[in-house]
Design a protein around this motif. Structure first.
Motif, short mmCIF file in Angstrom:
data_model
loop_
_atom_site.label_atom_id
_atom_site.label_comp_id
_atom_site.label_asym_id
_atom_site.label_seq_id
_atom_site.Cartn_x
_atom_site.Cartn_y
_atom_site.Cartn_z
N ALA A 1 44.40 -12.29 -67.39
CA ALA A 1 44.52 -11.44 -66.66
C ALA A 1 44.85 -10.00 -67.15
O ALA A 1 44.00 -8.87 -66.95
N ALA A 2 45.47 -10.10 -68.20
CA ALA A 2 45.81 -8.61 -69.05
C ALA A 2 44.62 -8.11 -69.70
O ALA A 2 44.09 -7.10 -69.75
N VAL A 3 43.86 -9.23 -70.06
CA VAL A 3 42.31 -8.74 -71.11
C VAL A 3 41.51 -8.46 -69.86
O VAL A 3 40.74 -7.38 -70.24
N GLU B 1 31.11 0.30 -61.14
CA GLU B 1 30.57 -1.00 -60.46
C GLU B 1 30.77 -2.33 -61.35
O GLU B 1 31.33 -3.14 -60.82
N ALA B 2 30.56 -2.02 -62.62
CA ALA B 2 30.99 -2.98 -63.60
C ALA B 2 32.37 -3.51 -63.58
O ALA B 2 32.77 -4.50 -63.49
N ALA B 3 33.13 -2.20 -63.36
CA ALA B 3 34.69 -2.49 -63.53
C ALA B 3 35.15 -3.18 -62.18
O ALA B 3 35.99 -4.26 -62.10
N ARG C 1 36.73 -8.12 -59.47
CA ARG C 1 36.64 -9.32 -58.60
C ARG C 1 36.75 -10.72 -59.32
O ARG C 1 37.35 -11.67 -58.75
N LYS C 2 36.10 -10.76 -60.46
CA LYS C 2 36.33 -12.15 -61.18
C LYS C 2 37.86 -12.51 -61.42
O LYS C 2 38.18 -13.46 -61.23
N ALA C 3 38.36 -11.45 -61.91
CA ALA C 3 39.75 -11.54 -62.15
C ALA C 3 40.72 -11.98 -60.96
O ALA C 3 41.37 -12.62 -60.92
N ARG C 4 40.44 -11.48 -59.84
CA ARG C 4 40.99 -11.85 -58.61
C ARG C 4 40.78 -13.25 -58.35
O ARG C 4 41.77 -14.04 -57.81
N LYS C 5 39.83 -13.79 -58.57
CA LYS C 5 39.63 -15.06 -58.33
C LYS C 5 39.90 -16.09 -59.28
O LYS C 5 40.72 -17.07 -59.04
N SER D 1 42.68 -3.03 -58.51
CA SER D 1 41.44 -3.16 -57.98
C SER D 1 41.99 -1.99 -56.66
O SER D 1 40.86 -1.10 -56.42
N VAL D 2 42.84 -1.87 -56.28
CA VAL D 2 43.27 -0.63 -55.16
C VAL D 2 43.20 0.52 -55.95
O VAL D 2 42.73 1.48 -55.63
#
Length: 159
Positions: A24-26, A41-43, A48-52, A64-65
């Motif tokens: 998650a940190a990376v 958009e890339a960020a 989104r991937k990290a949240r999953k 994300s917020v």
């Protein structure tokens, strides 16, 4: 120092080498690099991937917020905060940011509703009590603001 290409390579290497617990940190750093380089958009995609992949890590949701706030997309920031709180109901910082977002929208009724709901979920969150103090000050009630700040100090003295 201005070499985003090298930074991307290093972060990709870190993603491959990082233990699962540090992933998650990376991913947060990957997202920050893309935002810094103007690729919002890339960020978003990385977050989104990290949240999953790392649902257990509330900081990914907070980032994300914050990304949406920095992009001046308050409606999406609120949606992200609400999504985060469905998973991390006990995280005071997420509640505090949602309260603040409703202030940014000038929606005092929603702000008060979320503040009261937050107190039910995280009554010992210094961040939430600080937002309550802001609400009290805006309403011209310095006595309540002082009391709320005393609660914040009592519950979260490190702040």
């Amino acid at each position: 120092m201005g070499n985003t290409k090298a930074a991307r390579k290093l972060l990709q290497r870190a993603l491959g080498a990082a233990p699962r617990k540090m992933r998650a940190a990376v991913l947060l750093e990957c997202s920050r690099l893309e935002e810094y380089d103007g690729h919002t958009e890339a960020a978003r995609l990385i977050l989104r991937k990290a949240r999953k992949e790392t649902k257990h890590e509330w900081r990914v949701f907070l980032e994300s917020v914050l990304l949406e706030i920095r992009a001046n997309n308050i409606a999406q920031a609120i949606a992200q905060a609400e999504e985060a709180l469905r998973i991390h109901t006990g995280t005071g910082r997420l509640w505090a940011v949602l309260i603040h977002l409703h202030w940014l929208r000038r929606d005092e009724a929603a702000q008060l509703r979320v503040f009261k709901e937050a107190l039910q979920e995280v009554p010992k969150s210094g961040e939430v009590w600080c937002e309550g103090a802001r609400i009290a000050l805006r309403r011209g009630n310095p006595v309540d603001a002082r009391r709320f700040l005393q609660f914040a100090i009592q519950f979260t003295p490190q702040y």
